[in-house]
Design a protein around this motif. Structure first.
Motif: not given
Length: 320
Positions: A300-302, A134-136, A39-42
């Protein structure tokens, strides 16, 4: 939701076994197996920094506590920084502080689903004046798909739900030697998250390695030190970690760019590529272990964008 006969305390491990039984073992991206649990949260703001630098963090040095909208998030959370004056409110990046706000209250992680978490985090950043944020969540499993609802406890389990001790690598860099890159909230983020993991999830004190450039952690957040501690995060030389479900957590607060994060000595040693993380994960992450990453940095989302098949994102256009 879990059936009434199954307590929330044991649900994350049972759910992990159910999902593993439904997964085919393949590979994705840089060789990441599809049966791994990642899981990767950003959170990132599309209106901040067209190129280099961090999120709209507390980078400005003039009257940081009063002028920075990012500080409002931490004031809302109500936590206290573990460094500096005892009366100073904690300040930090939107991802960490909105996460802590969303998970306030006893057993919040056990009860909340991932869509509920992202929705709450999104409301926090909107309320604090960041409409373009943007919450990803990127993940190896579909966090909003069919089947038993995946809960946040799957990524942030209570210590009592784990068969082996957890580990956490928390990196907070304020770049104090680089005035043009200086941040004011990264140290607070890692201390706040550590305190929450200990107090709410009862993770043991020995589970943590902190790399900060305030001189108080387990070492400086240099490129070499970060890569060495990434290997520590996954190593199995501790007999208590062999053969059983566990969780490892990577938390990075600092500067980032597309597919990169910047250690404290990036000017001389270079950035750390996201592909380097993926290669370490592909080589060392066991099927029984959950990997959770929390990235508080620009673009961070990348990170892990090509390696993980599922994305849950909340932004101006809504869910996707």
């Amino acid at each position: 939701p879990p059936p009434s006969s199954v307590s929330l305390a044991v649900w994350p491990m049972d759910l992990r076994r159910w999902l593993h039984s439904c997964c085919c073992c393949g590979t994705t991206g840089l060789g990441l197996r599809t049966d791994l649990e990642i899981f990767v949260l950003s959170v990132h703001d599309r209106d901040v920094h067209a190129g280099s630098g961090s999120e709209a963090t507390l980078a400005e040095e003039e009257d940081v506590q009063q002028s920075s909208a990012w500080g409002l998030v931490a004031w809302l959370v109500g936590t206290r920084a573990k460094s500096g004056a005892a009366s100073a409110p904690s300040k930090g990046g939107l991802c960490t502080q909105s996460l802590l706000y969303a998970l306030r209250g006893r057993n919040a992680a056990q009860a909340m689903t991932f869509p509920e978490l992202l929705s709450t985090m999104r409301r926090v950043v909107l309320d604090n004046g960041f409409p373009a944020s943007v919450v990803t969540l990127r993940s190896s499993w579909d966090a909003a798909g069919a089947g038993p609802a995946l809960r946040v406890a799957q990524a942030l389990p209570h210590a009592s739900c784990l068969e082996c001790p957890p580990r956490a690598l928390l990196v907070g860099i304020c770049y104090k030697e680089l005035p043009e890159w200086r941040l004011a909230g990264s140290w607070n983020d890692v201390y706040d998250l550590r305190s929450w993991l200990i107090s709410e999830l009862e993770w043991p004190e020995g589970a943590f390695r902190l790399l900060t450039d305030d001189g108080r952690g387990h070492g400086p957040p240099t490129r070499q030190s970060m890569l060495q501690h990434l290997h520590w995060l996954f190593e199995e030389e501790d007999a208590h970690r062999a053969g059983g479900g566990s969780c490892v957590l990577l938390h990075f607060c600092g500067h980032g760019h597309i597919g990169q994060i910047f250690p404290s000595d990036w000017l001389s040693e270079g950035a750390i590529e996201g592909s380097a993380f993926a290669q370490i994960v592909a080589s060392h992450l066991r099927v029984e272990t959950t990997l959770t990453c929390i990235f508080d940095c620009c673009e961070s989302s990348t990170l892990f964008q090509e390696e993980l098949p599922h994305e849950l994102q909340l932004c101006e256009a809504g869910d996707r």
